[in-house]
Design a protein around this motif. Sequence first.
Motif, mmCIF file in Angstrom:
data_model
loop_
_atom_site.group_PDB
_atom_site.id
_atom_site.type_symbol
_atom_site.label_atom_id
_atom_site.label_comp_id
_atom_site.label_asym_id
_atom_site.label_seq_id
_atom_site.Cartn_x
_atom_site.Cartn_y
_atom_site.Cartn_z
ATOM 1 N N UNK A 536 42.301 57.675 22.645
ATOM 2 C CA UNK A 536 43.155 56.911 23.549
ATOM 3 C C UNK A 536 43.252 55.498 22.991
ATOM 4 N N UNK A 537 44.470 55.033 22.748
ATOM 5 C CA UNK A 537 44.647 53.684 22.204
ATOM 6 C C UNK A 537 45.585 52.895 23.110
ATOM 7 N N UNK A 538 45.333 51.606 23.159
ATOM 8 C CA UNK A 538 46.198 50.701 23.907
ATOM 9 C C UNK A 538 46.900 49.778 22.929
ATOM 10 N N UNK A 539 48.182 49.576 23.115
ATOM 11 C CA UNK A 539 48.957 48.720 22.224
ATOM 12 C C UNK A 539 48.620 47.262 22.505
ATOM 13 N N UNK A 540 47.922 46.641 21.548
ATOM 14 C CA UNK A 540 47.563 45.231 21.676
ATOM 15 C C UNK A 540 48.594 44.333 21.027
ATOM 16 N N UNK A 541 49.491 44.902 20.249
ATOM 17 C CA UNK A 541 50.588 44.143 19.631
ATOM 18 C C UNK A 541 51.763 45.077 19.423
ATOM 19 N N UNK A 542 52.940 44.622 19.795
ATOM 20 C CA UNK A 542 54.188 45.365 19.577
ATOM 21 C C UNK A 542 55.142 44.427 18.854
ATOM 22 N N UNK A 682 58.251 50.756 23.235
ATOM 23 C CA UNK A 682 56.849 50.399 23.421
ATOM 24 C C UNK A 682 56.718 48.990 23.989
ATOM 25 N N UNK A 683 55.700 48.805 24.834
ATOM 26 C CA UNK A 683 55.382 47.504 25.401
ATOM 27 C C UNK A 683 53.878 47.261 25.249
ATOM 28 N N UNK A 684 53.481 46.004 25.061
ATOM 29 C CA UNK A 684 52.043 45.717 25.035
ATOM 30 C C UNK A 684 51.389 46.223 26.321
ATOM 31 N N UNK A 685 50.240 46.862 26.172
ATOM 32 C CA UNK A 685 49.557 47.433 27.326
ATOM 33 C C UNK A 685 49.819 48.912 27.501
ATOM 34 N N UNK A 686 50.896 49.445 26.923
ATOM 35 C CA UNK A 686 51.101 50.890 26.935
ATOM 36 C C UNK A 686 49.935 51.563 26.227
ATOM 37 N N UNK A 687 49.634 52.776 26.635
ATOM 38 C CA UNK A 687 48.549 53.532 26.012
ATOM 39 C C UNK A 687 49.092 54.831 25.440
ATOM 40 N N UNK A 688 48.468 55.307 24.378
ATOM 41 C CA UNK A 688 48.859 56.567 23.762
ATOM 42 C C UNK A 688 47.620 57.462 23.711
ATOM 43 N N UNK A 689 47.733 58.650 24.263
ATOM 44 C CA UNK A 689 46.636 59.616 24.267
ATOM 45 C C UNK A 689 46.933 60.699 23.245
#
Length: 745
Positions: A536-542, A682-689
């Motif tokens: 599970x990752x969270x986008x810290x930069x887009x 994509x937006x900062x804070x989105x997560x990808x599982x």
Amino acid sequence: MVELIKHGVYLLNGKEIRDEYTGMTPDEARENTITYGILRAHDVDGAKGKKMRIRFDAMMSHDITYVGIIQTARASGLEEFPLPYAMTNCHNSLCAVGGTINEDDHVFGLSAAKKYGGIYVPANQAVIHQYAREMMVKCGNMILGSDSHTRYGSLGNMGVGEGGGELVKQLLRNTWDINAPEVVLVWLEGKPKKGVGPHDVAISLVKATFESGVVKNKVLEFAGPGVKELPIDFRNGIDIMTTETTCLSSIWVTDDEVKHHYDIHERPNDYRELQPGHVAYYDMMIRIDLSQQEAMIALPFHPSNAVTIHELQADPVGILTRIEEDAKKRFGTKVDVHLVDKVVDGKVHADQGIIAGCSGGTYDNLAEAGAILKGKSIGNDYFTASAYPQSTPVSMAVTREGITADLMEAGVVMKPAFCGPCFGAGDVPSNNGLSIRHTTRNFPNREGSKPGQGQLALVALMDARSIAATAANGGVITAATDVAYENTHKPYQYDDKIYKCRVYNGFGKARPETELRYGPNIKDWPTMYPMAENMLVELAAVIHDPVTTTDELIPSGETSSYRSNPLKLSEFALSRRVPEYVGLSKAIQQQDLDRRAGNVSANVAEALKAVGANAENTSFGSCVFANRPGDGSAREQAASCQKVLGGDANICYEYATKRYRSNCINWGIVPFTIAPETTFDFQPGDKVFIPGIREAILEGKEEIDAQVITANGVQPIHLFFQNLTATERQILVDGCLMNYYKNLK
């Protein structure tokens, strides 16, 4: 001047170019290129397959990279350098930030050369690539360097620039694994006119190839009747800039001019003739008519953003207005760019001229500049000029020949061998200052630029000849083809006495009892964890820029003092592009540490609930999304800093360079890509599982279904992780290259 021929061609007997040839298939005839002759000789498998596993003859690093490489190799079981490994001190040598921090790195480097049997070149003796040209290259050999401009093809030696992890593999007797590359014939015709220099040709080549990516990860092979018209420094100057085309490497035919290079460097046995076979196939062709080459200027913010100087003179306001508009798109209101103000009475005025580094500080460039400036003055107004001979032998030669005197009498400041002007650690321009440079790059966030703090340096690339012509004209940008001058200086006379006095050459003479000398800023790598079953990752930069450079991922310049301290250096990650990235990544990393301790945060728990996963077998890390990341430097810190901050993956449409993608893999960051038609916002804070990622990687799969968790719900996304070797897959699963080697013990 530069013509792209985007279909395959045959070269017969090194002279005749044909679109078709019935006597040999393309695959058979490609084996007759110089490129394949060298690559196959270094492929440990010894077969003519589609994959290659390469072992190099020698390696090069500088003082921004060698400490991390040795620390990684040491942690992985290094006992002795198995091949000649030269460590130069040309990047951190003048940077004063942090007191003795830089010199601590140098002392560490010398102790490592003694302990493991390396070659140590003290500060200001030579820039990395000139030392390689003078002392390390051999015709038919291959050199791996931890610097993106590792290019020695004009001397018959294939050079490859990669991140530190690939050098570690060579130190541990592993291989550099690549797909058998396509080869591009660069056919040179004609002879350059007076006043045209190597940077003019190189900038034109980059302009013609970079944006389309037409030569990405291919090898450029230079041949044709125009080669003989170019002195060796001219060839070197073109060759070093092939990096900016995004090609994999380069190689040239060799001749008496190359033989002379080896003769005057007292290494005649290292020369041999290199020519393609009687029938050689190339996957495309670039034709360059040297006689039509004009004096060029590559405007901010890329070497490919080029026009002729005459075009700039004809429409200065229009062209510079477009640069201002580009800056506004890149930086918004963070900076206030005033390039059009440089136009006075219809002429563009520069504030600074620099001739330096592996591309600019050659003997021939300085001799030409000296001839143009002899008896003239750069004036006592805002315009300043500096020149950096690229090695002490070159410095001694220009001094003995009177070139130094010609330049200094005109007002040029002479400085020692140093790469700093290329990346922002020397001669940093003033805010909104226009600097013209014969160096390799003019990216944004380079040369001291700090857009987040309102500081922006505006750098344009020009050849040393036109920089000298501009300096003689008080800073008014001038093409060297438009000035009269006579270069009567003698040819280069090489003298290596200083190397014999100062360089430590310990290859084959390892002294394992030697203690490594550590300074307080040299730190070991932090703990890095193996891959969990699910990710599970969270986008810290887009980042939606067309290309994201390594200078944006980890800035150059003032960060150099912390290159040996992973934790301190990571504080600078994306600082000039996404200032909030470090704080967000640290918060994500802490949540994963809490998860490992059994304390699952509400943020993680909510995301896992949304996809029906559990915290015990799902890691939580940060992720960067960018369209096309990794253009530019080979510095591995662009990836290692992400990993130190808890980065587990990157997502993009494609990676700008192989070397950045390799860096991600070696630091355990999964290099995901998405299909070109994917338009997910994509937006900062989105997560990808990504469920089952560990098993998928180990089983050799190349794509996987994942889920994006947003404020509006869960949506599917398809991710790719293609073209991974078995070793690379294991490195990713183990968490990083160091873990991989530890697990082999």
